[in-house]
Write a protein that holds these residues in place. Structure first.
Motif, PDB file in Angstrom:
ATOM      1  N   SER A 164      17.656   7.337  -4.849  1.00 48.50           N
ATOM      2  CA  SER A 164      16.338   7.502  -4.282  1.00 48.50           C
ATOM      3  C   SER A 164      15.417   6.244  -4.326  1.00 48.50           C
ATOM      4  CB  SER A 164      15.660   8.683  -4.959  1.00 48.50           C
ATOM      5  OG  SER A 164      15.437   8.262  -6.445  1.00 48.50           O
ATOM      6  N   LEU A 165      16.004   5.362  -5.091  1.00 54.82           N
ATOM      7  CA  LEU A 165      15.217   3.993  -5.047  1.00 54.82           C
ATOM      8  C   LEU A 165      14.869   3.400  -3.875  1.00 54.82           C
ATOM      9  CD1 LEU A 165      15.597   1.560  -8.163  1.00 54.82           C
ATOM     10  CD2 LEU A 165      16.005   0.522  -5.752  1.00 54.82           C
ATOM     11  N   ARG A 166      13.774   2.690  -3.845  1.00 58.75           N
ATOM     12  CA  ARG A 166      13.223   1.953  -2.523  1.00 58.75           C
ATOM     13  C   ARG A 166      12.641   0.697  -2.963  1.00 58.75           C
ATOM     14  NH1 ARG A 166       9.248   6.173  -0.080  1.00 58.75           N
ATOM     15  NH2 ARG A 166       9.104   6.851  -2.473  1.00 58.75           N
ATOM     16  N   ILE A 167      12.833  -0.335  -2.071  1.00 61.59           N
ATOM     17  CA  ILE A 167      12.244  -1.530  -2.360  1.00 61.59           C
ATOM     18  C   ILE A 167      11.104  -1.832  -1.123  1.00 61.59           C
ATOM     19  CG2 ILE A 167      12.671  -3.958  -2.203  1.00 61.59           C
ATOM     20  CD1 ILE A 167      15.646  -3.572  -2.901  1.00 61.59           C
ATOM     21  N   ASP A 168      10.011  -2.291  -1.815  1.00 51.46           N
ATOM     22  CA  ASP A 168       8.793  -2.585  -0.871  1.00 51.46           C
ATOM     23  C   ASP A 168       8.479  -4.071  -1.112  1.00 51.46           C
ATOM     24  OD1 ASP A 168       6.449  -3.289   0.093  1.00 51.46           O
ATOM     25  OD2 ASP A 168       5.540  -1.181  -0.170  1.00 51.46           O
ATOM     26  N   VAL A 169       8.853  -4.960  -0.065  1.00 55.96           N
ATOM     27  CA  VAL A 169       8.808  -6.351  -0.185  1.00 55.96           C
ATOM     28  C   VAL A 169       7.381  -6.886   0.434  1.00 55.96           C
ATOM     29  CG1 VAL A 169      11.192  -6.845  -0.098  1.00 55.96           C
ATOM     30  CG2 VAL A 169       9.723  -6.652   1.809  1.00 55.96           C
ATOM     31  N   SER A 170       6.422  -5.964   0.381  1.00 57.48           N
ATOM     32  CA  SER A 170       5.255  -6.714   1.041  1.00 57.48           C
ATOM     33  C   SER A 170       4.514  -7.634   0.348  1.00 57.48           C
ATOM     34  CB  SER A 170       4.206  -5.426   1.224  1.00 57.48           C
ATOM     35  OG  SER A 170       3.916  -4.435   0.065  1.00 57.48           O
ATOM     36  N   SER A 171       4.761  -7.583  -1.071  1.00 58.97           N
ATOM     37  CA  SER A 171       3.861  -8.341  -2.033  1.00 58.97           C
ATOM     38  C   SER A 171       4.744  -9.912  -2.035  1.00 58.97           C
ATOM     39  CB  SER A 171       4.000  -7.801  -3.506  1.00 58.97           C
ATOM     40  OG  SER A 171       5.340  -7.793  -3.986  1.00 58.97           O
ATOM     41  N   ILE A 172       5.664 -10.132  -1.206  1.00 56.42           N
ATOM     42  CA  ILE A 172       6.186 -11.548  -1.326  1.00 56.42           C
ATOM     43  C   ILE A 172       6.549 -11.769   0.368  1.00 56.42           C
ATOM     44  CG2 ILE A 172       8.578 -10.348  -1.463  1.00 56.42           C
ATOM     45  CD1 ILE A 172       9.307 -12.781  -3.276  1.00 56.42           C
TER      46      ILE A 172
END
Length: 345
Positions: A164-172
Protein backbone atom coordinates in the motif's frame (compact mmCIF):
# COMPACT_ATOMS: atom_id res chain seq x y z
CA UNK A 1 8.06 16.94 6.20
CA UNK A 2 5.90 18.79 3.70
CA UNK A 3 3.69 16.55 1.64
CA UNK A 4 2.96 19.38 -0.71
CA UNK A 5 5.14 22.35 -1.32
CA UNK A 6 3.34 24.60 1.12
CA UNK A 7 4.91 28.01 1.37
CA UNK A 8 7.67 28.62 -1.05
CA UNK A 9 7.39 32.33 -1.65
CA UNK A 10 10.37 33.86 -3.39
CA UNK A 11 9.43 37.03 -5.20
CA UNK A 12 11.50 37.98 -8.22
CA UNK A 13 12.51 41.64 -8.20
CA UNK A 14 12.96 42.86 -11.75
CA UNK A 15 13.36 46.54 -12.60
CA UNK A 16 13.26 48.14 -16.00
CA UNK A 17 16.20 50.17 -17.16
CA UNK A 18 14.30 53.38 -17.73
CA UNK A 19 10.87 54.83 -18.17
CA UNK A 20 11.28 55.41 -21.90
CA UNK A 21 13.59 52.51 -22.78
CA UNK A 22 12.07 49.15 -23.66
CA UNK A 23 12.72 46.44 -21.12
CA UNK A 24 15.35 44.08 -22.59
CA UNK A 25 14.29 41.30 -20.20
CA UNK A 26 12.06 38.78 -21.92
CA UNK A 27 9.51 36.74 -19.98
CA UNK A 28 7.73 33.43 -20.55
CA UNK A 29 5.11 32.31 -18.06
CA UNK A 30 2.10 30.10 -17.54
CA UNK A 31 0.51 27.43 -15.32
CA UNK A 32 2.70 24.58 -14.02
CA UNK A 33 2.39 21.83 -11.42
CA UNK A 34 -0.65 23.29 -9.71
CA UNK A 35 1.04 26.68 -9.57
CA UNK A 36 2.79 28.89 -12.13
CA UNK A 37 6.17 29.26 -13.77
CA UNK A 38 8.07 32.25 -15.07
CA UNK A 39 11.30 32.43 -17.04
CA UNK A 40 12.95 35.84 -17.24
CA UNK A 41 16.00 36.25 -19.47
CA UNK A 42 18.01 38.48 -21.71
CA UNK A 43 20.67 37.71 -24.29
CA UNK A 44 22.96 39.63 -26.59
CA UNK A 45 22.44 36.85 -29.13
CA UNK A 46 19.14 36.50 -30.94
CA UNK A 47 16.78 34.00 -29.31
CA UNK A 48 13.74 32.43 -30.94
CA UNK A 49 11.34 33.12 -28.07
CA UNK A 50 8.47 31.10 -29.54
CA UNK A 51 10.64 28.01 -29.99
CA UNK A 52 12.09 28.42 -26.48
CA UNK A 53 8.62 28.74 -24.96
CA UNK A 54 7.51 25.57 -26.72
CA UNK A 55 10.50 23.62 -25.38
CA UNK A 56 9.92 24.89 -21.84
CA UNK A 57 6.24 23.94 -21.85
CA UNK A 58 6.98 20.55 -23.39
CA UNK A 59 9.43 19.86 -20.59
CA UNK A 60 6.89 20.93 -17.98
CA UNK A 61 4.34 18.55 -19.52
CA UNK A 62 6.89 15.72 -19.61
CA UNK A 63 7.80 16.13 -15.95
CA UNK A 64 4.13 16.38 -15.00
CA UNK A 65 3.46 13.09 -16.79
CA UNK A 66 6.34 11.54 -14.89
CA UNK A 67 6.01 12.92 -11.36
CA UNK A 68 2.51 14.28 -10.75
CA UNK A 69 0.69 12.60 -7.86
CA UNK A 70 -2.55 14.17 -9.08
CA UNK A 71 -2.56 12.42 -12.44
CA UNK A 72 -3.68 8.78 -12.36
CA UNK A 73 -1.78 8.21 -15.62
CA UNK A 74 1.57 9.49 -14.32
CA UNK A 75 4.56 7.20 -13.91
CA UNK A 76 4.75 7.78 -10.16
CA UNK A 77 1.08 6.91 -9.71
CA UNK A 78 1.62 3.74 -11.72
CA UNK A 79 4.20 2.74 -9.13
CA UNK A 80 1.95 3.80 -6.25
CA UNK A 81 -1.04 1.78 -7.41
CA UNK A 82 0.89 -1.45 -7.94
CA UNK A 83 0.00 -3.75 -5.08
CA UNK A 84 3.01 -6.07 -5.20
CA UNK A 85 6.74 -6.19 -4.55
CA UNK A 86 7.56 -6.62 -8.24
CA UNK A 87 10.04 -4.13 -9.74
CA UNK A 88 8.46 -1.23 -11.62
CA UNK A 89 10.13 0.63 -14.48
CA UNK A 90 9.96 4.30 -13.44
CA UNK A 91 12.91 5.78 -15.31
CA UNK A 92 16.25 7.12 -14.16
CA UNK A 93 14.91 10.50 -13.03
CA UNK A 94 12.54 9.17 -10.39
CA UNK A 95 15.16 6.73 -9.13
CA UNK A 96 17.56 9.65 -8.80
CA UNK A 97 15.03 11.75 -6.86
CA UNK A 98 14.30 8.87 -4.49
CA UNK A 99 18.01 8.46 -3.84
CA UNK A 100 18.44 12.16 -3.07
CA UNK A 101 15.40 12.03 -0.78
CA UNK A 102 16.80 8.92 0.90
CA UNK A 103 20.03 10.75 1.78
CA UNK A 104 18.24 13.85 3.04
CA UNK A 105 15.86 11.64 5.04
CA UNK A 106 18.79 9.83 6.65
CA UNK A 107 20.44 13.12 7.66
CA UNK A 108 17.13 14.34 9.13
CA UNK A 109 16.68 11.00 10.97
CA UNK A 110 13.43 10.39 9.13
CA UNK A 111 11.80 13.78 9.65
CA UNK A 112 11.79 14.20 5.87
CA UNK A 113 10.08 11.25 4.17
CA UNK A 114 8.43 10.94 0.74
CA UNK A 115 6.03 8.23 1.93
CA UNK A 116 4.09 10.02 4.69
CA UNK A 117 1.00 10.96 2.71
CA UNK A 118 -1.10 8.50 4.78
CA UNK A 119 -0.31 10.65 7.83
CA UNK A 120 -1.51 13.72 5.98
CA UNK A 121 -4.76 11.95 5.12
CA UNK A 122 -5.07 10.62 8.69
CA UNK A 123 -5.00 14.18 10.04
CA UNK A 124 -7.68 15.16 7.54
CA UNK A 125 -5.97 18.21 6.07
CA UNK A 126 -8.64 18.96 3.49
CA UNK A 127 -10.33 22.30 3.02
CA UNK A 128 -11.10 23.76 6.43
CA UNK A 129 -11.49 20.44 8.22
CA UNK A 130 -9.06 18.87 10.69
CA UNK A 131 -9.44 15.42 12.23
CA UNK A 132 -7.03 14.71 15.07
CA UNK A 133 -6.15 10.98 15.07
CA UNK A 134 -5.57 8.83 18.12
CA UNK A 135 -2.14 7.60 19.19
CA UNK A 136 -3.17 4.11 18.11
CA UNK A 137 -4.10 5.31 14.62
CA UNK A 138 -0.76 7.08 14.27
CA UNK A 139 1.14 3.97 15.39
CA UNK A 140 -0.77 1.76 12.95
CA UNK A 141 -0.10 4.15 10.06
CA UNK A 142 3.56 4.54 10.98
CA UNK A 143 4.08 0.81 10.47
CA UNK A 144 2.97 1.19 6.84
CA UNK A 145 5.29 3.98 5.72
CA UNK A 146 9.01 4.64 5.40
CA UNK A 147 11.57 5.11 2.63
CA UNK A 148 13.21 1.91 3.85
CA UNK A 149 10.24 0.14 2.25
CA UNK A 150 11.23 1.51 -1.18
CA UNK A 151 13.95 -0.53 -2.86
CA UNK A 152 16.17 0.64 -5.70
CA UNK A 153 16.39 -2.33 -8.05
CA UNK A 154 18.34 -0.73 -10.87
CA UNK A 155 19.11 2.70 -12.30
CA UNK A 156 15.53 2.84 -13.62
CA UNK A 157 13.52 0.46 -11.42
CA UNK A 158 11.96 0.73 -7.98
CA UNK A 159 10.07 -1.79 -5.86
CA UNK A 160 8.24 -1.62 -2.56
CA UNK A 161 8.03 -4.10 0.28
CA UNK A 162 4.75 -2.67 1.55
CA UNK A 163 2.00 -3.06 -1.06
CA UNK A 164 0.00 0.00 0.00
CA UNK A 165 3.03 2.30 0.19
CA UNK A 166 2.95 5.44 -1.95
CA UNK A 167 5.58 8.01 -2.87
CA UNK A 168 4.83 11.73 -3.07
CA UNK A 169 7.66 13.66 -4.74
CA UNK A 170 6.05 17.12 -4.57
CA UNK A 171 8.63 18.27 -1.98
CA UNK A 172 11.47 17.72 -4.44
CA UNK A 173 9.92 17.72 -7.93
CA UNK A 174 9.62 21.49 -8.29
CA UNK A 175 13.30 21.90 -7.58
CA UNK A 176 14.08 19.26 -10.17
CA UNK A 177 11.75 21.00 -12.63
CA UNK A 178 13.51 24.33 -12.13
CA UNK A 179 16.85 22.62 -12.77
CA UNK A 180 15.55 21.03 -15.97
CA UNK A 181 14.20 24.31 -17.31
CA UNK A 182 17.53 25.97 -16.51
CA UNK A 183 19.27 23.29 -18.57
CA UNK A 184 17.09 24.22 -21.53
CA UNK A 185 18.12 27.85 -21.10
CA UNK A 186 21.77 26.79 -21.07
CA UNK A 187 21.27 24.68 -24.19
CA UNK A 188 19.73 27.69 -25.92
CA UNK A 189 22.93 29.63 -25.25
CA UNK A 190 21.26 31.98 -22.76
CA UNK A 191 23.63 32.97 -19.97
CA UNK A 192 21.46 35.44 -18.04
CA UNK A 193 18.18 34.24 -16.61
CA UNK A 194 15.86 33.55 -13.69
CA UNK A 195 13.80 30.37 -13.81
CA UNK A 196 10.98 30.10 -11.26
CA UNK A 197 8.37 27.41 -10.64
CA UNK A 198 5.94 27.81 -7.74
CA UNK A 199 8.33 30.20 -6.00
CA UNK A 200 11.38 27.93 -6.36
CA UNK A 201 14.04 29.48 -8.55
CA UNK A 202 17.46 29.38 -10.12
CA UNK A 203 19.40 32.43 -11.24
CA UNK A 204 22.32 32.67 -13.62
CA UNK A 205 24.36 35.59 -14.89
CA UNK A 206 23.28 39.20 -14.45
CA UNK A 207 20.58 41.63 -15.40
CA UNK A 208 21.39 44.10 -18.21
CA UNK A 209 24.19 46.59 -17.50
CA UNK A 210 25.72 44.00 -15.15
CA UNK A 211 23.14 44.65 -12.47
CA UNK A 212 22.46 41.91 -9.93
CA UNK A 213 19.43 39.73 -9.92
CA UNK A 214 17.58 40.54 -6.69
CA UNK A 215 15.30 38.05 -4.98
CA UNK A 216 12.91 38.97 -2.16
CA UNK A 217 12.05 36.52 0.61
CA UNK A 218 8.59 37.04 2.02
CA UNK A 219 8.00 37.82 5.68
CA UNK A 220 6.27 34.74 7.17
CA UNK A 221 2.87 36.32 7.75
CA UNK A 222 -0.33 34.42 6.86
CA UNK A 223 -2.35 37.28 5.39
CA UNK A 224 0.12 39.63 3.73
CA UNK A 225 2.96 39.80 1.27
CA UNK A 226 5.61 41.83 3.06
CA UNK A 227 9.32 41.55 2.33
CA UNK A 228 11.60 40.00 4.96
CA UNK A 229 14.90 39.99 3.06
CA UNK A 230 16.23 40.87 -0.36
CA UNK A 231 19.00 38.67 -1.72
CA UNK A 232 21.39 40.18 -4.25
CA UNK A 233 22.97 37.43 -6.33
CA UNK A 234 26.67 38.24 -6.69
CA UNK A 235 27.85 35.13 -8.53
CA UNK A 236 27.16 34.55 -12.23
CA UNK A 237 27.11 30.76 -11.97
CA UNK A 238 23.74 29.07 -11.28
CA UNK A 239 22.34 29.58 -7.80
CA UNK A 240 19.15 27.96 -6.51
CA UNK A 241 17.15 29.79 -3.85
CA UNK A 242 14.49 27.69 -2.14
CA UNK A 243 12.12 28.77 0.63
CA UNK A 244 9.65 26.64 2.60
CA UNK A 245 7.24 27.83 5.28
CA UNK A 246 4.38 26.89 7.57
CA UNK A 247 2.64 30.25 7.76
CA UNK A 248 0.06 29.89 4.96
CA UNK A 249 -1.40 26.46 5.71
CA UNK A 250 -2.37 25.63 9.29
CA UNK A 251 -5.35 25.06 11.57
CA UNK A 252 -6.04 26.66 14.94
CA UNK A 253 -8.10 24.42 17.18
CA UNK A 254 -8.70 24.81 20.91
CA UNK A 255 -5.77 27.20 21.20
CA UNK A 256 -3.35 24.86 19.43
CA UNK A 257 -1.88 25.56 15.99
CA UNK A 258 -1.50 22.53 13.72
CA UNK A 259 0.88 23.02 10.80
CA UNK A 260 0.61 21.16 7.49
CA UNK A 261 4.26 20.18 8.02
CA UNK A 262 4.32 16.63 9.36
CA UNK A 263 7.27 15.01 11.09
CA UNK A 264 7.89 11.56 9.59
CA UNK A 265 9.31 10.39 12.91
CA UNK A 266 6.16 11.12 14.92
CA UNK A 267 3.41 11.26 12.31
CA UNK A 268 2.22 14.54 13.81
CA UNK A 269 2.44 18.22 12.83
CA UNK A 270 5.62 19.96 13.94
CA UNK A 271 5.34 22.15 17.05
CA UNK A 272 8.61 24.10 16.88
CA UNK A 273 8.61 27.90 16.31
CA UNK A 274 10.39 27.82 12.93
CA UNK A 275 8.02 29.21 10.30
CA UNK A 276 10.36 29.62 7.32
CA UNK A 277 13.60 28.22 5.96
CA UNK A 278 15.62 29.39 2.96
CA UNK A 279 18.60 27.58 1.48
CA UNK A 280 20.95 28.71 -1.28
CA UNK A 281 22.78 26.02 -3.27
CA UNK A 282 24.00 25.45 -6.84
CA UNK A 283 21.77 22.36 -7.24
CA UNK A 284 18.03 23.11 -7.24
CA UNK A 285 16.94 19.53 -6.61
CA UNK A 286 18.99 19.14 -3.45
CA UNK A 287 18.00 22.64 -2.34
CA UNK A 288 14.31 21.82 -2.66
CA UNK A 289 14.58 18.68 -0.56
CA UNK A 290 16.76 20.37 2.05
CA UNK A 291 14.51 23.41 2.47
CA UNK A 292 11.66 21.04 3.30
CA UNK A 293 13.77 18.90 5.63
CA UNK A 294 15.05 21.91 7.56
CA UNK A 295 11.53 23.26 7.93
CA UNK A 296 10.53 19.90 9.38
CA UNK A 297 13.46 19.87 11.78
CA UNK A 298 13.20 23.50 12.86
CA UNK A 299 16.09 25.66 13.95
CA UNK A 300 16.87 23.81 17.19
CA UNK A 301 17.60 20.54 15.40
CA UNK A 302 18.25 21.95 11.94
CA UNK A 303 20.97 24.51 12.71
CA UNK A 304 23.45 21.97 14.12
CA UNK A 305 22.86 19.78 11.06
CA UNK A 306 23.28 22.69 8.65
CA UNK A 307 26.51 23.63 10.41
CA UNK A 308 27.77 20.06 10.31
CA UNK A 309 27.08 19.78 6.57
CA UNK A 310 28.23 23.36 5.87
CA UNK A 311 24.93 24.31 4.23
CA UNK A 312 23.89 27.99 3.94
CA UNK A 313 20.43 28.11 5.54
CA UNK A 314 18.34 30.91 7.02
CA UNK A 315 15.84 29.83 9.68
CA UNK A 316 13.13 32.28 10.73
CA UNK A 317 11.47 31.58 14.08
CA UNK A 318 8.33 33.26 15.34
CA UNK A 319 8.41 34.56 18.90
CA UNK A 320 5.07 36.12 19.70
CA UNK A 321 4.52 38.80 17.07
CA UNK A 322 8.23 39.01 16.24
CA UNK A 323 10.43 37.07 13.83
CA UNK A 324 13.97 36.03 14.71
CA UNK A 325 16.45 35.20 11.95
CA UNK A 326 18.88 32.38 12.65
CA UNK A 327 21.54 31.90 9.94
CA UNK A 328 23.74 28.83 9.73
CA UNK A 329 27.49 29.28 9.98
CA UNK A 330 27.92 28.62 6.25
CA UNK A 331 25.38 31.32 5.45
CA UNK A 332 27.08 33.81 7.75
CA UNK A 333 30.45 33.10 6.12
CA UNK A 334 29.01 33.38 2.61
CA UNK A 335 27.41 36.72 3.44
CA UNK A 336 30.68 37.99 4.89
CA UNK A 337 32.60 37.12 1.72
CA UNK A 338 29.92 38.60 -0.59
CA UNK A 339 31.19 36.39 -3.39
CA UNK A 340 28.04 34.33 -3.99
CA UNK A 341 25.23 36.50 -2.63
CA UNK A 342 24.48 39.25 -0.14
CA UNK A 343 21.53 40.60 1.80
CA UNK A 344 20.32 44.06 0.84
CA UNK A 345 19.30 46.12 3.85
Amino acid sequence: MLLNRLCCFVVVSLSVLGCSDPDPIQRISGPAQGSTFMVSYWSEQQVDKAALEQKLKQELDRIDQLMSNYRPDSVIEGFNTQQSAEPVEVGTELVQLVQIAREVSAHSQGCYDLTIKPFFELWGFRGDKLTKPSDEQIAETKALIGLDKVKTISHSQLAKTQASLRIDVSSIAQGYTVAQLAKLMDQAGIENYLVEVGGELVSRGRKPEQKQWRIAIEKPLPDSQTLQKIIAVEQTQPLAIMTSGTYRHFYDEAGVRYSHVLDGRTGAPVTHPTVSTTILLPDATWADAWSTAFLCLGSEQGLPLADKLKLPVLFIDQQGSSFVEKPSQALTEALASKQAFSFVE
